[in-house]
Design an enzyme around this catalytic site. Structure first.
Site, PDB file in Angstrom:
ATOM      1  N   TYR A  21      21.879  62.502  44.530  1.00  0.00           N
ATOM      2  CA  TYR A  21      20.687  62.143  43.779  1.00  0.00           C
ATOM      3  C   TYR A  21      20.335  60.912  44.183  1.00  0.00           C
ATOM      4  CZ  TYR A  21      17.463  60.216  40.122  1.00  0.00           C
ATOM      5  OH  TYR A  21      16.432  59.620  39.660  1.00  0.00           O
ATOM      6  N   THR A  46      15.325  54.463  41.008  1.00  0.00           N
ATOM      7  CA  THR A  46      16.226  54.641  40.075  1.00  0.00           C
ATOM      8  C   THR A  46      17.413  53.401  40.224  1.00  0.00           C
ATOM      9  OG1 THR A  46      18.059  56.044  39.133  1.00  0.00           O
ATOM     10  CG2 THR A  46      17.420  56.370  41.453  1.00  0.00           C
ATOM     11  N   LYS A  85      17.251  59.297  46.781  1.00  0.00           N
ATOM     12  CA  LYS A  85      16.327  58.288  46.207  1.00  0.00           C
ATOM     13  C   LYS A  85      16.008  56.962  46.808  1.00  0.00           C
ATOM     14  CE  LYS A  85      13.909  58.523  42.848  1.00  0.00           C
ATOM     15  NZ  LYS A  85      12.430  58.859  42.793  1.00  0.00           N
ATOM     16  N   TYR A  98      13.238  64.877  42.206  1.00  0.00           N
ATOM     17  CA  TYR A  98      14.137  65.951  41.939  1.00  0.00           C
ATOM     18  C   TYR A  98      15.204  65.023  41.122  1.00  0.00           C
ATOM     19  CZ  TYR A  98      17.570  69.512  42.535  1.00  0.00           C
ATOM     20  OH  TYR A  98      18.742  70.372  42.187  1.00  0.00           O
ATOM     21  N   ASP A 126       1.593  71.130  45.354  1.00  0.00           N
ATOM     22  CA  ASP A 126       2.845  71.246  45.828  1.00  0.00           C
ATOM     23  C   ASP A 126       3.212  70.039  46.389  1.00  0.00           C
ATOM     24  OD1 ASP A 126       5.218  72.144  47.181  1.00  0.00           O
ATOM     25  OD2 ASP A 126       4.260  73.680  48.156  1.00  0.00           O
ATOM     26  N   GLY A 176       5.168  65.459  34.117  1.00  0.00           N
ATOM     27  CA  GLY A 176       6.408  64.839  33.670  1.00  0.00           C
ATOM     28  C   GLY A 176       6.578  63.631  32.458  1.00  0.00           C
ATOM     29  N   GLN A 177       7.709  63.217  32.030  1.00  0.00           N
ATOM     30  CA  GLN A 177       7.570  62.366  30.965  1.00  0.00           C
ATOM     31  C   GLN A 177       6.790  61.185  31.488  1.00  0.00           C
ATOM     32  OE1 GLN A 177      11.353  60.491  28.213  1.00  0.00           O
ATOM     33  NE2 GLN A 177      11.626  60.670  30.331  1.00  0.00           N
ATOM     34  N   LEU A 178       7.097  60.273  32.363  1.00  0.00           N
ATOM     35  CA  LEU A 178       6.389  59.136  32.698  1.00  0.00           C
ATOM     36  C   LEU A 178       5.008  59.272  33.061  1.00  0.00           C
ATOM     37  CD1 LEU A 178       6.409  56.150  33.031  1.00  0.00           C
ATOM     38  CD2 LEU A 178       7.022  56.511  35.604  1.00  0.00           C
ATOM     39  N   TRP A 202      17.362  55.233  32.543  1.00  0.00           N
ATOM     40  CA  TRP A 202      17.504  55.560  31.132  1.00  0.00           C
ATOM     41  C   TRP A 202      16.284  55.985  30.289  1.00  0.00           C
ATOM     42  CZ3 TRP A 202      22.587  53.445  28.703  1.00  0.00           C
ATOM     43  CH2 TRP A 202      23.725  53.313  29.445  1.00  0.00           C
TER      44      TRP A 202
END
Length: 285
Positions: A129, A105, A133, A65, A40, A12-14, A154
């Site tokens: 969401y 988040t 979290k 997610y 998984d 993923g991005q991070l 963000w």
């Protein structure tokens, strides 16, 4: 012998930014980046085998997610990934004396505050969401003591899909955009966050708990978009609009500026201003 650090959500991005930060440097740890094809995450057996194999000193969990609107209808999957899989991960960390560093988040808050959010401010998510979290955070806190939960906001970078890359892509086909100005927070360069994660592990202060991290400063999505085009030297007309113009399934918090006093004082870090990091990122792009 180097101790292992496993990174879940490594593609993923991070995760990609973390990989970039530690690669090519003399590391005292062995970082193991695991993508969806390697693991998984929601499979308890897969996670258990992972810990048996690597016996990690740290586990960095970047997996989540994150499809905010889809989560309103895909509740089972959102909570399976963001809460129950996280609980199983924490249980394995406890069993192997592994410190967990978990990414959360700003969406755990309702967005009704007018002042920067401290870690001890009451949580009250306004969408599925955010609730999933938050529940993940609570599961960690109930299961174990050796954890760092880092709430961020963000995220963008040169990697994966994010707001900055979407704006630059839209600029190829449009000369005018409407962007929301009544949702306020702070853009966070994922590379900056990755460096903080690496420093927390290297310094090993064992000051566990919940921390807030974003870049410094305050911006609306409108401000963010304007800065993207400014630094990219793109002539784009950006029109400020309220969030009522864009009807979404999930409600978003209107104010999610986080107070970073705790992470700065405890970890001894300096946090870059959001415009400086954004300019750096765009020059790289």
């Amino acid at each position: 012998m180097k101790r292992n650090i496993i990174v879940i959500g490594g593609s993923g991005q991070l995760g990609q930014c973390l990989n970039e930060v530690v690669s090519g440097r003399e590391e005292i740890f062995n970082y193991i980046f695991l993508s969806r094809s390697d693991l998984d995450f929601v499979s308890g057996e897969d996670v258990k085998r992972l810990f048996e194999q690597f016996k990690p000193l740290y586990c960095i969990n970047c997996a989540a997610y994150t499809e905010v609107d889809r989560a309103e209808e895909d509740l089972d999957r959102a909570f399976e990934v963001n809460e129950f899989a996280v609980k199983r991960l924490a249980e394995n960390c406890l069993a192997y004396d592994t410190t967990l560093l978990h990414i959360s988040t700003d969406f755990v808050f309702d967005g009704n505050s007018g002042i920067p959010l401290t870690e001890d401010r009451p949580t009250s998510p306004v969408n599925a969401y955010g609730l999933s979290k938050l529940n993940g955070e609570l599961q960690i806190q109930q299961v174990m003591a050796k954890y760092y939960i880092i709430r961020t906001s963000w995220l963008y970078s040169e990697k994966a899909n994010n707001f900055v890359k979407t704006m630059l892509k839209l600029a190829q086909s449009k000369d005018q955009l409407q962007v929301i100005y009544d949702q306020v927070g702070t853009p966070t360069y994922a590379v900056d966050l990755a460096k903080v994660i690496v420093n927390i592990i290297k310094n090993d202060k064992n000051v566990y708990g919940v921390y807030h991290y974003s870049n410094e400063g305050v911006a609306s999505w409108y401000d963010f978009a304007k800065a993207v085009f400014e630094f990219a030297e793109i002539d784009m007309k950006v029109l400020p609009v309220t969030s009522s113009v864009f009807v979404t399934k999930a409600k978003r918090p209107h104010y999610s500026v986080m107070d970073k006093t705790k992470i700065k004082s405890v970890m001894g870090i300096e946090i870059p201003y959001w415009r400086d990091s954004l300019n750096f990122c765009i020059q790289n792009l």
